[in-house]
Every structure is written in C-alpha cells, then in structure tokens.
Design an enzyme around this catalytic site. Structure first.
Site, short mmCIF file in Angstrom:
data_model
loop_
_atom_site.label_atom_id
_atom_site.label_comp_id
_atom_site.label_asym_id
_atom_site.label_seq_id
_atom_site.Cartn_x
_atom_site.Cartn_y
_atom_site.Cartn_z
N ASP A 1 69.80 -60.17 71.43
CA ASP A 1 69.39 -58.96 70.70
C ASP A 1 69.60 -59.22 69.22
O ASP A 1 70.40 -60.08 68.84
CB ASP A 1 70.22 -57.74 71.15
N TYR B 1 51.37 -49.53 68.71
CA TYR B 1 52.26 -49.65 69.88
C TYR B 1 51.43 -49.74 71.16
O TYR B 1 51.66 -50.63 72.00
CB TYR B 1 53.21 -48.45 69.94
N ASP C 1 66.58 -63.02 66.62
CA ASP C 1 65.39 -62.19 66.42
C ASP C 1 64.24 -62.83 67.19
O ASP C 1 63.96 -64.02 67.01
CB ASP C 1 65.08 -62.13 64.91
N GLY D 1 69.55 -49.86 75.78
CA GLY D 1 68.49 -49.29 76.61
C GLY D 1 68.13 -50.07 77.87
O GLY D 1 69.01 -50.48 78.64
N ALA E 1 64.77 -42.44 79.19
CA ALA E 1 65.83 -41.94 78.29
C ALA E 1 66.61 -43.11 77.69
O ALA E 1 67.52 -43.66 78.33
CB ALA E 1 66.75 -41.01 79.05
N THR E 2 66.25 -43.52 76.50
CA THR E 2 66.93 -44.61 75.77
C THR E 2 66.99 -44.22 74.30
O THR E 2 66.32 -43.28 73.87
CB THR E 2 66.15 -45.95 75.86
P1 NAP Z 1 66.00 -49.72 72.69
O1 NAP Z 1 67.09 -48.94 73.35
O2 NAP Z 1 65.73 -49.50 71.25
O3 NAP Z 1 66.25 -51.26 73.00
C1 NAP Z 1 65.46 -52.28 72.44
C2 NAP Z 1 66.39 -53.36 71.91
O4 NAP Z 1 65.56 -54.44 71.42
C3 NAP Z 1 67.22 -52.85 70.71
O5 NAP Z 1 68.54 -53.32 70.79
C4 NAP Z 1 66.48 -53.46 69.55
O6 NAP Z 1 67.23 -53.61 68.36
C5 NAP Z 1 66.07 -54.79 70.13
N1 NAP Z 1 65.07 -55.43 69.29
C6 NAP Z 1 64.06 -54.87 68.60
N2 NAP Z 1 63.40 -55.77 67.89
C7 NAP Z 1 64.01 -56.97 68.11
C8 NAP Z 1 63.80 -58.27 67.63
N3 NAP Z 1 62.83 -58.54 66.73
N4 NAP Z 1 64.60 -59.27 68.06
C9 NAP Z 1 65.61 -59.02 68.94
N5 NAP Z 1 65.87 -57.77 69.40
C10 NAP Z 1 65.08 -56.76 69.00
O7 NAP Z 1 64.61 -49.41 73.43
P2 NAP Z 1 64.22 -49.32 74.97
O8 NAP Z 1 63.66 -47.96 75.17
O9 NAP Z 1 65.28 -49.83 75.85
O10 NAP Z 1 62.99 -50.33 74.96
C11 NAP Z 1 63.01 -51.58 75.66
C12 NAP Z 1 61.57 -51.97 75.94
O11 NAP Z 1 60.99 -50.99 76.82
C13 NAP Z 1 60.69 -52.00 74.70
O12 NAP Z 1 59.81 -53.10 74.76
C14 NAP Z 1 59.91 -50.70 74.79
O13 NAP Z 1 58.68 -50.77 74.12
C15 NAP Z 1 59.76 -50.56 76.28
N6 NAP Z 1 59.48 -49.21 76.75
C16 NAP Z 1 60.35 -48.19 76.49
C17 NAP Z 1 60.03 -46.92 76.95
C18 NAP Z 1 60.92 -45.73 76.73
O14 NAP Z 1 60.49 -44.60 77.00
N7 NAP Z 1 62.15 -45.91 76.25
C19 NAP Z 1 58.85 -46.69 77.67
C20 NAP Z 1 58.01 -47.75 77.89
C21 NAP Z 1 58.33 -49.02 77.44
P3 NAP Z 1 67.02 -52.51 67.17
O15 NAP Z 1 67.70 -51.27 67.64
O16 NAP Z 1 67.66 -53.17 66.00
O17 NAP Z 1 65.54 -52.33 67.00
#
Ligand code: NAP
Length: 263
Positions: A47, A169, A74, A27, A203-204
């Site tokens: 990650d 969250y 982690d 993402g 979009a992730t």
């Molecule tokens: P994502 O595609 O799920 O990517 C997040 C990555 O962080 C995943 O590889 C995940 O692994 C890893 N992760 C989770 N917990 C972890 C831990 N304890 N230690 C190390 N790695 C860990 O999600 P994303 O949408 O890109 O989100 C990235 C950030 O943007 C997050 O902080 C999210 O809250 C924020 N965000 C996202 C959106 C959205 O709409 N997508 C909007 C606002 C903010 P796992 O798959 O194993 O959990």
C-alpha cells in the site's frame, strides 16, 4: 464406478501458498489480505499509505500464525512493484496468488474535469493494475508453478452509478474487467488464471469521500438487498477465485453487488 477422490473443503485451502495484495492497508484489500491468511496463505502487503494500515493488517495476520511482509509501494511505479514482488518471494517464497485492490475514486462533471484529475485516476486504477499483474505474472511464469490473480474492478465498470459524475472511474473499471479477460487469455496455456471481482457499494473509507456521504441512504435504497456490502463480503469471492475451487474459472468478472446489476 472409479474411486471418487473429491475433497470439497480442501479446494478452498490456501495453505502453503504465497499471496500478494495491493491496497492491503485499507478497506477491501485489507480485509481480503486478512482472509487469505486465515485460509492458510502467507501474504505480502502493499500500500502507499503509511498511517498504520499495513501494520494493522500485519498484526492481524501474525495472530493467525501466518507470515506477512509490509511493503510501502506505489502501484504506478514499475520499479517499486518489481522490487515488491522480489522482496515478497525472498521473504515468503514463490508467488502463487495476487489480489490487486489498490485504487482511488473521485468525481467531477465531465465537462469540468481537468486532465490531471483524469490522468491520475487512470494511472492508479488502470495502469496500476496492469503494472501489478505484469510484475506478478513475470514471477509466476519464471517459477512455473502457476498462479491465480484477482483484480478488484467495480460494478461501475458495468453500469453507470446514478448521481455520480465519474466518467474516468467508470471507464477505468470497465478497463480493468476487460484487461483481466485479455490477460486471462494470454496466460491461459501457461498456468495463470486471471479473474476480476466487481463490488457494488461497499462500506469502506472510499465511501466517506464528500460526494458520497450524503448519498449512502440513496445507494442502499437503489440496491436490491437494500444495504451496502461489508468488506467481509468480498473475502469469500476472492478466496473462491484464487483457490483450486475455481480451477476452471478464468476471464470471469464476478459481480458482488447485492443484486444491483439485475435491475
Ligand atoms: P480504500 O479503503 O481507500 O482502500 C484502497 C487502498 O489503496 C488505500 O489504502 C489507498 O491508499 C491504496 N492506494 C491508492 N492508490 C494507491 C497507489 N497508487 N499505490 C498503492 N496503494 C494505493 O478503498 P476500497 O473501497 O477498499 O477500494 C479498494 C478497491 O475496490 C478499489 O480498486 C476500488 O475502486 C474498488 N471498489 C470499491 C467499492 C466501494 O464501494 N468501496 C466499490 C467497487 C469497487 P490512499 O488512501 O492513500 O489512497
């Protein structure tokens, strides 16, 4: 008139800088890590996923001619983080830039949510960001070359997403925004800038979770730009805040939300 030394394109150049990105296997974090390498940085990739996401990021970075190091860790473990920073510096050089994007999301009505669900999310989204910043800043303060940290918060730290039951969250992201400002002020006289980016719906894989898929159309219609962001659209804001182009920005929360918070 004194000589004008301005070189605007060079302000965004990250050549010769070493960066660390958490959540670099998927993402937003993955795409930002790729973008930092395209801008000249060598990048330590962190990650907890071991399904090939980190390798995908590393392969892309190799194609840019930059270096990277893959570290499975982690962000809730301070030992894992300090080891990761140590390894990043040993293999790539002094850490100057960091993006903390690792995070999770889930939902349950407040009155039904159990303590474990609340605590697990808080441990990753809030304590994980604090532990990451602490490990990164320790290295930056020790080498004295300064640094720039960007934490990925969310517009959920500013508004409450209609239709999503996720008090934990939303609270964690409000915490990341204010924690970033607080750290920015603690380190303001020691050469470390701290800012946050608050994405709107992006979009992730996070948005393929069951409670989200049926709502995507609704989220798009609630957004003034009438669409979700692509991960690419988080890269420019991250490069800006990390780079010398933002040398006078610290404690900023940059909303990248297609106008969502205006309405
Ligand atoms: P994502 O595609 O799920 O990517 C997040 C990555 O962080 C995943 O590889 C995940 O692994 C890893 N992760 C989770 N917990 C972890 C831990 N304890 N230690 C190390 N790695 C860990 O999600 P994303 O949408 O890109 O989100 C990235 C950030 O943007 C997050 O902080 C999210 O809250 C924020 N965000 C996202 C959106 C959205 O709409 N997508 C909007 C606002 C903010 P796992 O798959 O194993 O959990």
């Amino acid at each position: 008139m004194p000589e004008i030394t301005l070189n605007a394109p060079a302000l965004f150049d990250l050549s010769g800088r070493v960066a660390l990105v958490t959540g670099a296997g998927s993402g937003i974090g993955q795409r930002i890590a790729m973008g930092l390498a395209q801008s000249g940085a060598d990048v330590a990739l962190i990650d907890r996923r071991t399904d090939g996401g980190l390798a995908e990021t590393a392969n892309f970075i190799a194609g840019t001619g930059r270096r990277s190091v893959e570290i499975a860790a982690d962000v809730t473990s301070q030992t894992a983080l300090s080891d990761a920073v140590q390894r990043a510096e040993a293999e790539l050089g002094s850490l100057r830039l960091a993006v903390n994007a690792a995070g999770i999301a889930n939902a349950a009505p407040c009155e039904e949510m159990d303590e474990a669900q609340y605590q697990t999310l808080m441990d990753i989204n809030m304590k994980g960001v604090w532990l990451s910043c602490r490990a990164e800043a320790r290295a930056m303060l020790a080498h004295g070359k300064g640094g720039s940290i960007v934490n990925i918060a969310s517009m959920s730290g500013v508004i409450v997403n209609r239709g999503l039951n996720q008090v934990h969250y939303n609270a964690s992201k409000a915490g990341v925004i204010h924690m970033s400002k607080s750290m920015a002020m603690e380190w303001v006289d020691r050469g470390i800038r701290v800012n946050s980016i608050s994405p709107g719906y992006t979009a992730t894989p996070m948005n393929t979770r069951p409670e989200m898929v049926h709502q995507t159309k609704e989220f798009e219609s609630q957004t003034p730009m009438q669409r979700m962001a692509s991960v690419d659209e988080m890269v420019g804001p991250a490069i800006f805040l990390l780079s010398d182009a933002a040398s006078y920005c610290t404690g900023v929360d940059l909303l990248v939300d297609g106008g969502f918070c205006c309405w």
